[in-house]
Design a protein around this motif. Structure first.
Motif, PDB file in Angstrom:
ATOM      1  N   THR A   1       0.857  -1.189   0.000  1.00 27.79           N
ATOM      2  CA  THR A   1       0.000   0.000   0.000  1.00 27.79           C
ATOM      3  C   THR A   1       0.889   1.232   0.000  1.00 27.79           C
TER       4      THR A   1
ATOM      5  N   GLN B   1       1.620   8.156   1.588  1.00 24.01           N
ATOM      6  CA  GLN B   1       0.722   9.248   1.210  1.00 24.01           C
ATOM      7  C   GLN B   1       1.201  10.011  -0.015  1.00 24.01           C
TER       8      GLN B   1
ATOM      9  N   ASN C   1      -7.369   4.122  -8.335  1.00 24.19           N
ATOM     10  CA  ASN C   1      -7.506   3.446  -7.042  1.00 24.19           C
ATOM     11  C   ASN C   1      -7.082   4.320  -5.867  1.00 24.19           C
ATOM     12  N   PHE C   2      -6.795   5.604  -6.129  1.00 16.97           N
ATOM     13  CA  PHE C   2      -6.252   6.455  -5.071  1.00 16.97           C
ATOM     14  C   PHE C   2      -7.099   7.698  -4.819  1.00 16.97           C
ATOM     15  N   GLN C   3      -8.282   7.748  -5.378  1.00 15.98           N
ATOM     16  CA  GLN C   3      -9.137   8.909  -5.185  1.00 15.98           C
ATOM     17  C   GLN C   3      -9.913   8.789  -3.876  1.00 15.98           C
ATOM     18  N   ASN C   4     -10.192   9.962  -3.273  1.00 17.11           N
ATOM     19  CA  ASN C   4     -10.940  10.031  -2.011  1.00 17.11           C
ATOM     20  C   ASN C   4     -10.257   9.269  -0.872  1.00 17.11           C
ATOM     21  N   LYS C   5      -8.930   9.215  -0.910  1.00 13.62           N
ATOM     22  CA  LYS C   5      -8.186   8.516   0.136  1.00 13.62           C
ATOM     23  C   LYS C   5      -7.116   9.399   0.768  1.00 13.62           C
TER      24      LYS C   5
ATOM     25  N   TYR D   1      -4.541  11.047  -0.670  1.00 12.35           N
ATOM     26  CA  TYR D   1      -3.186  10.985  -1.220  1.00 12.35           C
ATOM     27  C   TYR D   1      -2.743  12.362  -1.721  1.00 12.35           C
TER      28      TYR D   1
ATOM     29  N   GLN E   1     -11.907  15.111  -5.685  1.00  8.73           N
ATOM     30  CA  GLN E   1     -11.741  13.734  -5.219  1.00  8.73           C
ATOM     31  C   GLN E   1     -10.878  13.654  -3.961  1.00  8.73           C
TER      32      GLN E   1
ATOM     33  N   THR F   1      -7.952  14.750  -3.349  1.00 10.55           N
ATOM     34  CA  THR F   1      -6.570  14.390  -3.629  1.00 10.55           C
ATOM     35  C   THR F   1      -5.767  15.656  -3.852  1.00 10.55           C
TER      36      THR F   1
END
Length: 211
Positions: A88, A91, A173-177, A179, A199, A201
């Motif tokens: 994973t 950031q 796969n990295f939106q709304n997380k 990053y 999103q 990001t």
């Protein structure tokens, strides 16, 4: 096959000018580990017949499903899925292009004078601050139907630039997380930055211009 894969990994650590030198008995070139893992003739035979796809399933060149990297597509998909599962990312992530050295004849071979390899196959890569390669996309020319980015991005991104769409495919796969993406000005555009902001990001774009 496990021995063959192990040998390939070892070759990535120990660089030699020609592949036959890995089995050289010359005291200046000898590396006993290679002949101990796999016989040279066996290695040559595997390399000669190594194949990853079923040729009978390959679409014709005029098909809308044509894929210029069809013969290695299963391998590319396998590596991408494995990289995604194994780690994973931290950031801070980055998207940039890399050039895989290739001296053979291929229609989408690129020339990038600022890269170390200069001639080869261009990859769009997503890495994190540790240097781990999480995702990559092989550039197989804009005219290759399978690389139509409009099929891979949300409808609201349809009018973005090709580089912005490439960024979105790697970022899916990295939106709304939460990053934080780092890119240079070749990838950045106002619509892309606005979309990433929605999103959740963060995005930092570096300018390549020198005043």
């Amino acid at each position: 096959m496990k021995k063959f894969i192990g040998l390939i990994l070892l070759m990535g650590l120990i660089k030699k000018a020609r592949w036959r030198q890995y089995w050289s008995k010359d005291p200046l070139l000898s590396t006993p580990a290679f002949p101990a893992i796999l016989d040279r003739n066996r290695y040559e035979m595997i390399m000669k017949f190594l194949h990853f796809s079923d040729n009978s399933m390959e679409p014709p060149t005029d098909s809308p499903m044509r894929d210029r990297i069809f013969k290695i597509r299963p391998l590319v998909n396998h590596f991408t899925e494995t990289f995604n599962r194994a780690y994973t990312p931290l950031q801070n992530i980055c998207i940039d292009e890399s050039l895989l050295l290739y001296k053979g004849r291929i229609i989408f071979k690129q020339y990038i004078p600022l890269k170390r390899a200069r001639f080869g196959i261009k990859l769009f890569c997503l890495t994190d601050s540790s240097g781990y390669l999480h995702s990559f996309k092989v550039y197989s020319d804009k005219d290759d139907p399978i690389s139509n980015l409009n099929n891979e991005v949300p409808p609201e991104c349809a009018d973005m630039t090709v580089t912005a769409k490439t960024t979105m495919t790697l970022m899916k796969n990295f939106q709304n997380k939460g990053y934080h993406l780092f890119i240079d000005n070749w990838y950045s555009s106002v619509p892309l930055l606005e979309f990433l902001h929605k999103q959740k990001t963060l995005c930092t774009a570096r300018s390549n211009q020198v005043s």
